[in-house]
Design a protein around this motif. Structure first.
Motif, PDB file in Angstrom:
ATOM      1  N   GLU A  49       0.807  -1.055  -0.101  1.00  0.00           N
ATOM      2  CA  GLU A  49       0.001  -0.118  -0.131  1.00  0.00           C
ATOM      3  C   GLU A  49       0.947   1.095  -0.039  1.00  0.00           C
ATOM      4  O   GLU A  49       1.833   1.100   0.487  1.00  0.00           O
ATOM      5  CB  GLU A  49      -1.068  -0.042   1.289  1.00  0.00           C
ATOM      6  CG  GLU A  49      -2.069  -1.018   1.142  1.00  0.00           C
ATOM      7  CD  GLU A  49      -2.880  -1.056   2.340  1.00  0.00           C
ATOM      8  OE1 GLU A  49      -3.836  -1.707   2.493  1.00  0.00           O
ATOM      9  OE2 GLU A  49      -2.699  -0.061   3.129  1.00  0.00           O
ATOM     10  N   ARG A  50       0.287   2.408  -0.451  1.00  0.00           N
ATOM     11  CA  ARG A  50       1.079   3.474  -0.488  1.00  0.00           C
ATOM     12  C   ARG A  50       1.227   4.144   0.906  1.00  0.00           C
ATOM     13  O   ARG A  50       0.221   4.048   1.998  1.00  0.00           O
ATOM     14  CB  ARG A  50       0.019   4.746  -1.058  1.00  0.00           C
ATOM     15  CG  ARG A  50       0.850   6.148  -1.421  1.00  0.00           C
ATOM     16  CD  ARG A  50       0.147   6.842  -2.361  1.00  0.00           C
ATOM     17  NE  ARG A  50      -0.311   6.278  -3.559  1.00  0.00           N
ATOM     18  CZ  ARG A  50      -0.833   6.990  -4.435  1.00  0.00           C
ATOM     19  NH1 ARG A  50      -1.308   8.079  -4.604  1.00  0.00           N
ATOM     20  NH2 ARG A  50      -1.070   6.391  -5.746  1.00  0.00           N
ATOM     21  N   TRP A 102      -2.497  15.173  -6.436  1.00  0.00           N
ATOM     22  CA  TRP A 102      -1.413  14.184  -6.334  1.00  0.00           C
ATOM     23  C   TRP A 102      -0.602  14.318  -7.890  1.00  0.00           C
ATOM     24  O   TRP A 102      -1.502  14.604  -8.800  1.00  0.00           O
ATOM     25  CB  TRP A 102      -1.951  12.795  -6.573  1.00  0.00           C
ATOM     26  CG  TRP A 102      -2.683  12.608  -5.065  1.00  0.00           C
ATOM     27  CD1 TRP A 102      -3.582  12.643  -4.515  1.00  0.00           C
ATOM     28  CD2 TRP A 102      -1.961  11.647  -3.967  1.00  0.00           C
ATOM     29  NE1 TRP A 102      -3.859  12.263  -2.985  1.00  0.00           N
ATOM     30  CE2 TRP A 102      -2.780  11.718  -2.753  1.00  0.00           C
ATOM     31  CE3 TRP A 102      -0.492  11.161  -4.030  1.00  0.00           C
ATOM     32  CZ2 TRP A 102      -2.304  10.990  -1.592  1.00  0.00           C
ATOM     33  CZ3 TRP A 102      -0.308  10.555  -2.707  1.00  0.00           C
ATOM     34  CH2 TRP A 102      -0.901  10.582  -1.474  1.00  0.00           C
ATOM     35  N   ALA A 152      -2.100  19.521   0.066  1.00  0.00           N
ATOM     36  CA  ALA A 152      -3.304  19.602   0.853  1.00  0.00           C
ATOM     37  C   ALA A 152      -3.445  21.067   1.329  1.00  0.00           C
ATOM     38  O   ALA A 152      -2.834  21.711   1.838  1.00  0.00           O
ATOM     39  CB  ALA A 152      -3.255  18.713   2.092  1.00  0.00           C
ATOM     40  N   LEU A 204      -2.051  10.772   6.323  1.00  0.00           N
ATOM     41  CA  LEU A 204      -3.076  10.177   5.790  1.00  0.00           C
ATOM     42  C   LEU A 204      -3.364  10.653   4.290  1.00  0.00           C
ATOM     43  O   LEU A 204      -3.553  11.939   4.234  1.00  0.00           O
ATOM     44  CB  LEU A 204      -4.155  10.432   6.650  1.00  0.00           C
ATOM     45  CG  LEU A 204      -4.529  10.008   8.086  1.00  0.00           C
ATOM     46  CD1 LEU A 204      -5.545  10.479   8.737  1.00  0.00           C
ATOM     47  CD2 LEU A 204      -4.215   8.657   7.852  1.00  0.00           C
ATOM     48  N   ALA A 205      -3.169   9.822   3.457  1.00  0.00           N
ATOM     49  CA  ALA A 205      -3.332  10.135   2.004  1.00  0.00           C
ATOM     50  C   ALA A 205      -4.667  10.484   1.545  1.00  0.00           C
ATOM     51  O   ALA A 205      -4.753  11.467   0.710  1.00  0.00           O
ATOM     52  CB  ALA A 205      -3.061   8.801   1.396  1.00  0.00           C
ATOM     53  N   ARG A 206      -5.477  10.355   2.242  1.00  0.00           N
ATOM     54  CA  ARG A 206      -6.881  10.696   2.003  1.00  0.00           C
ATOM     55  C   ARG A 206      -7.179  12.096   2.326  1.00  0.00           C
ATOM     56  O   ARG A 206      -8.182  13.094   1.737  1.00  0.00           O
ATOM     57  CB  ARG A 206      -8.001   9.915   2.582  1.00  0.00           C
ATOM     58  CG  ARG A 206      -7.993  10.018   4.271  1.00  0.00           C
ATOM     59  CD  ARG A 206      -9.176   9.632   4.941  1.00  0.00           C
ATOM     60  NE  ARG A 206      -9.122   9.654   6.344  1.00  0.00           N
ATOM     61  CZ  ARG A 206      -8.722   8.865   7.122  1.00  0.00           C
ATOM     62  NH1 ARG A 206      -8.328   7.682   6.888  1.00  0.00           N
ATOM     63  NH2 ARG A 206      -9.005   9.035   8.558  1.00  0.00           N
ATOM     64  N   GLU A 207      -6.365  12.767   2.862  1.00  0.00           N
ATOM     65  CA  GLU A 207      -6.525  14.158   3.569  1.00  0.00           C
ATOM     66  C   GLU A 207      -5.826  15.176   2.087  1.00  0.00           C
ATOM     67  O   GLU A 207      -5.865  16.383   2.438  1.00  0.00           O
ATOM     68  CB  GLU A 207      -5.678  14.507   4.568  1.00  0.00           C
ATOM     69  CG  GLU A 207      -6.273  13.657   5.818  1.00  0.00           C
ATOM     70  CD  GLU A 207      -7.674  14.239   6.397  1.00  0.00           C
ATOM     71  OE1 GLU A 207      -7.794  15.408   6.101  1.00  0.00           O
ATOM     72  OE2 GLU A 207      -8.509  13.473   6.734  1.00  0.00           O
ATOM     73  N   TYR A 208      -5.393  14.639   1.379  1.00  0.00           N
ATOM     74  CA  TYR A 208      -4.632  15.423   0.343  1.00  0.00           C
ATOM     75  C   TYR A 208      -5.512  15.708  -0.915  1.00  0.00           C
ATOM     76  O   TYR A 208      -6.159  14.721  -1.213  1.00  0.00           O
ATOM     77  CB  TYR A 208      -3.187  14.742  -0.253  1.00  0.00           C
ATOM     78  CG  TYR A 208      -1.920  14.764   1.011  1.00  0.00           C
ATOM     79  CD1 TYR A 208      -2.194  13.918   1.915  1.00  0.00           C
ATOM     80  CD2 TYR A 208      -1.201  15.767   0.909  1.00  0.00           C
ATOM     81  CE1 TYR A 208      -1.298  14.108   3.039  1.00  0.00           C
ATOM     82  CE2 TYR A 208      -0.285  16.049   1.823  1.00  0.00           C
ATOM     83  CZ  TYR A 208      -0.349  15.186   3.053  1.00  0.00           C
ATOM     84  OH  TYR A 208       0.653  15.156   4.007  1.00  0.00           O
ATOM     85  N   ASP A 209      -5.455  16.808  -1.501  1.00  0.00           N
ATOM     86  CA  ASP A 209      -6.408  17.163  -2.510  1.00  0.00           C
ATOM     87  C   ASP A 209      -5.874  16.808  -4.011  1.00  0.00           C
ATOM     88  O   ASP A 209      -6.668  16.517  -4.754  1.00  0.00           O
ATOM     89  CB  ASP A 209      -6.754  18.526  -2.302  1.00  0.00           C
ATOM     90  CG  ASP A 209      -7.140  18.860  -1.061  1.00  0.00           C
ATOM     91  OD1 ASP A 209      -6.652  19.795  -0.485  1.00  0.00           O
ATOM     92  OD2 ASP A 209      -8.145  18.536  -0.728  1.00  0.00           O
TER      93      ASP A 209
END
Length: 124
Positions: A42-43, A114, A97, A107-112
Protein backbone atom coordinates in the motif's frame (compact mmCIF):
# COMPACT_ATOMS: atom_id res chain seq x y z
CA UNK A 1 -0.97 19.75 -11.73
CA UNK A 2 1.94 18.26 -9.81
CA UNK A 3 4.90 16.81 -11.68
CA UNK A 4 7.32 14.61 -9.75
CA UNK A 5 10.79 13.94 -11.12
CA UNK A 6 14.27 12.88 -10.11
CA UNK A 7 13.79 9.16 -9.62
CA UNK A 8 16.18 6.58 -10.94
CA UNK A 9 18.23 3.47 -10.30
CA UNK A 10 20.86 3.83 -7.60
CA UNK A 11 22.87 1.62 -5.30
CA UNK A 12 22.41 1.33 -1.58
CA UNK A 13 24.03 4.24 0.23
CA UNK A 14 23.58 6.63 -2.67
CA UNK A 15 21.53 9.81 -2.69
CA UNK A 16 18.77 11.19 -4.85
CA UNK A 17 16.80 14.41 -4.84
CA UNK A 18 13.21 14.30 -5.96
CA UNK A 19 11.40 17.40 -7.15
CA UNK A 20 7.71 18.14 -7.35
CA UNK A 21 6.85 21.10 -9.55
CA UNK A 22 3.38 22.58 -9.54
CA UNK A 23 1.82 24.14 -12.60
CA UNK A 24 -1.49 25.83 -13.03
CA UNK A 25 -1.77 26.68 -9.35
CA UNK A 26 0.43 27.96 -6.61
CA UNK A 27 1.45 25.73 -3.74
CA UNK A 28 1.94 28.75 -1.53
CA UNK A 29 -0.95 27.94 0.78
CA UNK A 30 -0.70 24.17 0.61
CA UNK A 31 0.93 21.68 2.89
CA UNK A 32 2.89 19.25 0.75
CA UNK A 33 3.60 15.59 1.26
CA UNK A 34 5.59 12.75 -0.24
CA UNK A 35 4.26 9.22 -0.26
CA UNK A 36 5.66 6.05 -1.78
CA UNK A 37 4.33 2.74 -2.93
CA UNK A 38 6.46 -0.36 -3.19
CA UNK A 39 5.43 -3.24 -5.45
CA UNK A 40 2.62 -5.21 -3.88
CA UNK A 41 2.28 -2.83 -0.96
CA UNK A 42 0.00 0.00 0.00
CA UNK A 43 0.95 3.62 -0.42
CA UNK A 44 2.75 4.90 2.65
CA UNK A 45 3.61 8.28 4.06
CA UNK A 46 7.19 9.48 3.73
CA UNK A 47 7.37 13.17 4.65
CA UNK A 48 5.36 16.37 4.79
CA UNK A 49 5.97 20.08 5.15
CA UNK A 50 3.62 22.90 6.03
CA UNK A 51 2.85 25.88 3.82
CA UNK A 52 5.57 28.17 5.14
CA UNK A 53 8.19 25.45 5.35
CA UNK A 54 8.75 25.74 9.08
CA UNK A 55 7.21 22.47 10.20
CA UNK A 56 8.05 19.03 8.85
CA UNK A 57 7.24 15.41 9.64
CA UNK A 58 8.86 12.15 8.60
CA UNK A 59 8.02 8.52 8.82
CA UNK A 60 10.17 6.56 11.23
CA UNK A 61 11.75 4.62 8.37
CA UNK A 62 13.22 7.74 6.71
CA UNK A 63 13.80 10.02 9.71
CA UNK A 64 17.38 11.22 9.69
CA UNK A 65 18.00 10.17 6.07
CA UNK A 66 15.44 12.16 4.10
CA UNK A 67 14.80 15.90 4.13
CA UNK A 68 11.74 17.62 2.71
CA UNK A 69 11.96 21.25 1.69
CA UNK A 70 10.12 23.71 -0.47
CA UNK A 71 10.78 26.77 -2.57
CA UNK A 72 7.50 28.60 -2.89
CA UNK A 73 9.02 31.10 -5.31
CA UNK A 74 9.73 28.20 -7.67
CA UNK A 75 6.47 26.47 -6.82
CA UNK A 76 8.48 23.33 -6.08
CA UNK A 77 8.89 20.85 -3.25
CA UNK A 78 11.94 18.65 -2.82
CA UNK A 79 12.79 15.39 -1.13
CA UNK A 80 16.48 14.89 -0.51
CA UNK A 81 17.11 11.20 0.07
CA UNK A 82 20.45 10.14 1.52
CA UNK A 83 21.85 6.76 2.45
CA UNK A 84 19.23 5.01 0.38
CA UNK A 85 18.31 1.44 1.20
CA UNK A 86 16.71 -1.26 -0.97
CA UNK A 87 13.61 -0.88 1.21
CA UNK A 88 13.22 2.65 -0.15
CA UNK A 89 12.40 1.26 -3.58
CA UNK A 90 9.04 2.33 -4.91
CA UNK A 91 7.08 4.93 -6.81
CA UNK A 92 7.23 8.26 -5.04
CA UNK A 93 4.27 10.58 -5.23
CA UNK A 94 3.95 14.19 -4.18
CA UNK A 95 0.66 15.56 -2.94
CA UNK A 96 -0.86 18.87 -1.90
CA UNK A 97 -3.35 19.58 0.84
CA UNK A 98 -5.08 22.94 1.28
CA UNK A 99 -6.74 22.27 4.61
CA UNK A 100 -4.97 19.73 6.76
CA UNK A 101 -3.87 19.62 10.34
CA UNK A 102 -0.37 18.48 11.06
CA UNK A 103 -1.60 15.46 12.98
CA UNK A 104 -3.15 14.10 9.78
CA UNK A 105 -0.20 14.65 7.45
CA UNK A 106 0.38 10.93 7.14
CA UNK A 107 -3.11 10.21 5.80
CA UNK A 108 -3.24 10.04 2.02
CA UNK A 109 -6.98 10.72 1.96
CA UNK A 110 -6.39 14.19 3.40
CA UNK A 111 -4.55 15.39 0.29
CA UNK A 112 -6.36 17.13 -2.53
CA UNK A 113 -3.97 16.82 -5.46
CA UNK A 114 -1.47 14.17 -6.50
CA UNK A 115 1.39 13.98 -8.93
CA UNK A 116 1.94 11.06 -11.28
CA UNK A 117 4.87 9.54 -9.39
CA UNK A 118 8.53 8.93 -10.06
CA UNK A 119 10.20 5.54 -9.69
CA UNK A 120 13.08 5.06 -7.30
CA UNK A 121 14.94 1.76 -7.41
CA UNK A 122 17.68 1.03 -4.91
CA UNK A 123 19.85 -1.99 -5.52
CA UNK A 124 21.73 -3.77 -2.77
Amino acid sequence: QLQASGGGLVQGGDSLRLSCAASGRTILNYSMGWFRQAPGKEREFVAAINANGISTKYSDSVEGRFTISRDNAKNTVYLQMNNLEPEDTGVYYCAAAKWIVEGLWDLAREYDYWGQGTLVTVSS
